[in-house]
Design an enzyme around this catalytic site. Structure first.
Site: not given
Ligand code: NAI
Ligand code: 15L
Length: 278
Positions: A39, A80, A118, A141, A145
């Site tokens: 991370d 996110s 989404h 966003y 994806k």
């Protein structure tokens, strides 16, 4: 929960400091000899059987190093929620490219990619959709994806790297709001889904919606039945409470599967870096 037989020498978990990363980190450890966690946010000390390797997904050299000797990846890292395109681009688009390039160079066999509902957030809540429905992203966003899913398809067609793209609904300790009656995914069902995605013998590039066995589902996952994902939880225990929420059926937030995301932004003036988990 019964775990699958130990299959992996080294698993990589990106986004390990985030909400879902913290849920999966202890659960994945039993599935591999070594769990590498990564991370940009603080990860704490390595537990037994873990390697902690911090990396910014936007840093190509760091991500290529992250993939060294990795058999399979659970890729959760990235921004996110909705933000300015300039914030999404390095973490989600460039960053996911770096993960796939690293996998190609390292000979990594499979990636479980945390996509999102989404990607198709502009479908109506009255519709039932399959993973093959035309993408209708509701945000930058969601677009990022959709890019990640296309990247996964390309790296499978061109290089044979397998991916399961999980279009996760709403994965929290409990459903948040009336929309969660359909989109809720419990933490235990997330674990079941990730385990199925990692261990199904052949997946090519499979796209699947990540939801629990909710009574009012928007998703038809039959094309991903080869994964063997069998959710065991549902949003039903919260139904009475959530149905008390008053919604205006003409409100775009109440009409679309993406909920509040369909009206978010634009965030042109945003200058802050990628958000950190609280
Ligand atoms: P989160 O925001 O809590 O965790 C994401 C992690 O990625 C954070 O720890 C963050 O520090 C890290 N990250 C962000 N930018 C980075 C960068 N440039 N380099 C390295 N690490 C970076 O999100 P959450 O809820 O844990 O979600 C995990 C994944 O699942 C995300 O990719 C999210 O888009 C996806 N997802 C989650 C859903 C949910 O309901 N929780 C629903 C749909 C998708
Ligand atoms: C997502 O993609 C987000 O990562 C998560 O924070 C929730 O907003 C979820 O979708 C949702 O739609 O509830």
């Amino acid at each position: 929960m019964t775990l699958p037989a130990l299959r992996f020498r080294r698993l990589l978990l990106t986004g390990a400091a985030g909400g879902l990363g913290r849920v999966l980190r202890p659960r994945l450890k039993g599935w591999c000899e070594t769990l590498r966690v990564s991370d940009i946010a603080e990860l704490g000390a390595a537990a037994a059987g873990e390697e902690v390797q911090a990396a910014d997904l936007a840093d190509k050299a760091a991500v290529l190093a992250l993939l060294a000797d990795v058999d399979a990846v659970v890729h959760l890292g990235g921004v996110s929620t909705e933000h300015a395109f300039e914030t999404i681009l390095p973490a989600n688009i460039v960053g996911t490219y770096h993960v796939y390039e690293g996998a190609r160079r390292a000979g990594t066999k499979r990636i479980v990619f945390a996509s999102s509902n989404h990607v198709t957030g502009f479908y109506q809540q009255s519709e039932t959709i399959t993973p093959q429905a035309l993408p209708r992203p509701d945000t930058y966003y969601g677009l990022s994806k959709a890019f990640g899913e296309n990247l996964a398809q390309f790296y499978f067609d061109r290089y044979g790297i397998e991916t399961v793209s999980l279009r996760i609904g709403s994965c929290f300790p409990a459903p948040r709001g009336r929309r969660g009656l359909s989109s809720y995914l419990s933490y235990d069902d997330l674990e079941r889904l990730v385990r199925a995605a990692l261990t199904a013998p052949v997946v090519g590039h499979t796209v699947v919606y990540g939801a629990s066995a909710n009574r009012s589902l928007w998703y038809d996952n039959r094309s991903a039945s080869h994964l063997g994902y069998a959710p065991q939880d549902s949003s039903e225990p919260w139904r009475a409470e959530l149905e008390r929420e008053v919604v205006d059926p003409k409100d775009p937030v109440a009409r679309h599967q993406g909920g509040a995301f369909v009206t978010m932004g634009p965030f042109e003036d945003e200058v802050s870096p990628a958000p950190r988990p609280s």
